[in-house]
Write a protein that holds these residues in place. Structure first.
Motif, PDB file in Angstrom:
ATOM      1  N   ILE A 203      43.431  41.293  40.930  1.00  0.00           N
ATOM      2  CA  ILE A 203      44.138  41.043  39.678  1.00  0.00           C
ATOM      3  C   ILE A 203      44.559  42.396  39.109  1.00  0.00           C
ATOM      4  O   ILE A 203      43.734  43.310  38.990  1.00  0.00           O
ATOM      5  CB  ILE A 203      43.238  40.313  38.668  1.00  0.00           C
ATOM      6  CG1 ILE A 203      42.866  38.925  39.203  1.00  0.00           C
ATOM      7  CG2 ILE A 203      43.920  40.216  37.305  1.00  0.00           C
ATOM      8  CD1 ILE A 203      41.882  38.173  38.340  1.00  0.00           C
ATOM      9  N   VAL A 204      45.830  42.519  38.764  1.00  0.00           N
ATOM     10  CA  VAL A 204      46.344  43.725  38.126  1.00  0.00           C
ATOM     11  C   VAL A 204      46.656  43.364  36.682  1.00  0.00           C
ATOM     12  O   VAL A 204      47.334  42.365  36.413  1.00  0.00           O
ATOM     13  CB  VAL A 204      47.616  44.232  38.833  1.00  0.00           C
ATOM     14  CG1 VAL A 204      48.168  45.459  38.127  1.00  0.00           C
ATOM     15  CG2 VAL A 204      47.316  44.535  40.299  1.00  0.00           C
ATOM     16  N   GLY A 205      46.127  44.158  35.756  1.00  0.00           N
ATOM     17  CA  GLY A 205      46.308  43.833  34.349  1.00  0.00           C
ATOM     18  C   GLY A 205      46.756  45.011  33.511  1.00  0.00           C
ATOM     19  O   GLY A 205      46.625  46.170  33.903  1.00  0.00           O
TER      20      GLY A 205
ATOM     21  N   LEU B 272      36.189  40.068  44.104  1.00  0.00           N
ATOM     22  CA  LEU B 272      37.162  40.276  43.040  1.00  0.00           C
ATOM     23  C   LEU B 272      37.365  41.762  42.764  1.00  0.00           C
ATOM     24  O   LEU B 272      36.396  42.514  42.648  1.00  0.00           O
ATOM     25  CB  LEU B 272      36.669  39.580  41.768  1.00  0.00           C
ATOM     26  CG  LEU B 272      37.479  39.765  40.501  1.00  0.00           C
ATOM     27  CD1 LEU B 272      38.861  39.139  40.658  1.00  0.00           C
ATOM     28  CD2 LEU B 272      36.732  39.156  39.328  1.00  0.00           C
ATOM     29  N   VAL B 273      38.625  42.170  42.644  1.00  0.00           N
ATOM     30  CA  VAL B 273      38.973  43.519  42.215  1.00  0.00           C
ATOM     31  C   VAL B 273      40.003  43.380  41.094  1.00  0.00           C
ATOM     32  O   VAL B 273      41.042  42.753  41.268  1.00  0.00           O
ATOM     33  CB  VAL B 273      39.573  44.368  43.364  1.00  0.00           C
ATOM     34  CG1 VAL B 273      39.973  45.741  42.853  1.00  0.00           C
ATOM     35  CG2 VAL B 273      38.594  44.490  44.522  1.00  0.00           C
TER      36      VAL B 273
ATOM     37  N   HIS C 187      31.315  45.463  37.884  1.00  0.00           N
ATOM     38  CA  HIS C 187      31.053  46.899  37.800  1.00  0.00           C
ATOM     39  C   HIS C 187      32.377  47.618  37.577  1.00  0.00           C
ATOM     40  O   HIS C 187      33.383  47.258  38.178  1.00  0.00           O
ATOM     41  CB  HIS C 187      30.412  47.415  39.087  1.00  0.00           C
ATOM     42  CG  HIS C 187      29.205  46.636  39.477  1.00  0.00           C
ATOM     43  ND1 HIS C 187      27.967  46.877  38.956  1.00  0.00           N
ATOM     44  CD2 HIS C 187      29.065  45.584  40.314  1.00  0.00           C
ATOM     45  CE1 HIS C 187      27.101  46.009  39.461  1.00  0.00           C
ATOM     46  NE2 HIS C 187      27.754  45.208  40.297  1.00  0.00           N
ATOM     47  N   GLN C 188      32.360  48.663  36.738  1.00  0.00           N
ATOM     48  CA  GLN C 188      33.539  49.474  36.475  1.00  0.00           C
ATOM     49  C   GLN C 188      33.344  50.782  37.239  1.00  0.00           C
ATOM     50  O   GLN C 188      32.375  51.483  37.028  1.00  0.00           O
ATOM     51  CB  GLN C 188      33.681  49.710  34.980  1.00  0.00           C
ATOM     52  CG  GLN C 188      35.047  50.163  34.524  1.00  0.00           C
ATOM     53  CD  GLN C 188      35.421  51.549  34.970  1.00  0.00           C
ATOM     54  OE1 GLN C 188      36.259  51.689  35.854  1.00  0.00           O
ATOM     55  NE2 GLN C 188      34.825  52.566  34.389  1.00  0.00           N
TER      56      GLN C 188
ATOM     57  N   ILE D  48      39.115  50.373  37.558  1.00  0.00           N
ATOM     58  CA  ILE D  48      38.903  49.487  38.699  1.00  0.00           C
ATOM     59  C   ILE D  48      37.568  48.792  38.454  1.00  0.00           C
ATOM     60  O   ILE D  48      36.530  49.440  38.345  1.00  0.00           O
ATOM     61  CB  ILE D  48      38.886  50.244  40.037  1.00  0.00           C
ATOM     62  CG1 ILE D  48      40.266  50.852  40.303  1.00  0.00           C
ATOM     63  CG2 ILE D  48      38.473  49.308  41.170  1.00  0.00           C
ATOM     64  CD1 ILE D  48      40.344  51.700  41.549  1.00  0.00           C
ATOM     65  N   ILE D  49      37.632  47.471  38.334  1.00  0.00           N
ATOM     66  CA  ILE D  49      36.459  46.642  38.045  1.00  0.00           C
ATOM     67  C   ILE D  49      36.296  45.687  39.213  1.00  0.00           C
ATOM     68  O   ILE D  49      37.272  45.149  39.721  1.00  0.00           O
ATOM     69  CB  ILE D  49      36.678  45.857  36.737  1.00  0.00           C
ATOM     70  CG1 ILE D  49      36.880  46.832  35.577  1.00  0.00           C
ATOM     71  CG2 ILE D  49      35.527  44.903  36.469  1.00  0.00           C
ATOM     72  CD1 ILE D  49      37.434  46.181  34.340  1.00  0.00           C
ATOM     73  N   SER D  50      35.057  45.460  39.631  1.00  0.00           N
ATOM     74  CA  SER D  50      34.872  44.586  40.789  1.00  0.00           C
ATOM     75  C   SER D  50      33.534  43.869  40.744  1.00  0.00           C
ATOM     76  O   SER D  50      32.568  44.346  40.152  1.00  0.00           O
ATOM     77  CB  SER D  50      34.966  45.403  42.080  1.00  0.00           C
ATOM     78  OG  SER D  50      34.822  44.562  43.203  1.00  0.00           O
ATOM     79  N   SER D  51      33.522  42.733  41.441  1.00  0.00           N
ATOM     80  CA  SER D  51      32.267  42.002  41.654  1.00  0.00           C
ATOM     81  C   SER D  51      31.545  42.525  42.889  1.00  0.00           C
ATOM     82  O   SER D  51      30.405  42.163  43.143  1.00  0.00           O
ATOM     83  CB  SER D  51      32.569  40.512  41.831  1.00  0.00           C
ATOM     84  OG  SER D  51      33.422  40.302  42.946  1.00  0.00           O
ATOM     85  N   MET D  52      32.203  43.382  43.655  1.00  0.00           N
ATOM     86  CA  MET D  52      31.609  43.936  44.879  1.00  0.00           C
ATOM     87  C   MET D  52      30.868  45.224  44.565  1.00  0.00           C
ATOM     88  O   MET D  52      31.221  45.964  43.651  1.00  0.00           O
ATOM     89  CB  MET D  52      32.704  44.179  45.915  1.00  0.00           C
ATOM     90  CG  MET D  52      33.374  42.891  46.358  1.00  0.00           C
ATOM     91  SD  MET D  52      34.710  43.159  47.523  1.00  0.00           S
ATOM     92  CE  MET D  52      35.932  43.894  46.477  1.00  0.00           C
TER      93      MET D  52
END
Length: 109
Positions: A11-13, A38-39, A63-64, A80-84
């Motif tokens: 997702i780009v926001g 998710l990224v 996580h950021q 960059i935020i991710s669930s990984m």
């Protein structure tokens, strides 16, 4: 994005500077429910160091990853935020914009 038989949800926001953080995160939350790998990346126009933002990360197990400035004035606006876990990220100044390039590597997860 499919890479090595893994589906990554990217997702780009963009959050305009005057747009309330809480409303932006509520909207984002509706789009990320039940997404794996998710990224989320983009210009958040804030450092990510607010109680509201930190609660959003913790509540959604995110996580950021950007810890260095991403703007020529020294602010960390692009995230960059991710669930990984353990993503590798890079930031690099660019000569033609006041924002830095942000890169996330997905090939070594």
């Amino acid at each position: 994005v499919h890479l090595d038989n893994i589906v990554y949800n990217i997702i780009v926001g963009y959050k305009p500077p005057a747009y309330p953080v809480r409303r932006f995160l509520q909207c984002l939350k509706t789009h990320i429910r039940q997404l794996q790998n998710l990224v989320i990346l983009g210009d958040f126009n804030q450092t990510g160091k607010t109680v509201t933002f930190d609660n959003f990360l913790e509540t959604n197990d995110l996580h950021q990853y950007i810890t260095t400035p991403t703007h020529s004035l020294g602010d960390t606006l692009d995230l960059i935020i991710s669930s990984m876990k353990n993503l590798e990220t890079i930031t690099k100044p660019l000569p033609y914009t006041d924002h830095h390039l942000i890169v996330v590597k997905l090939d070594k997860i």
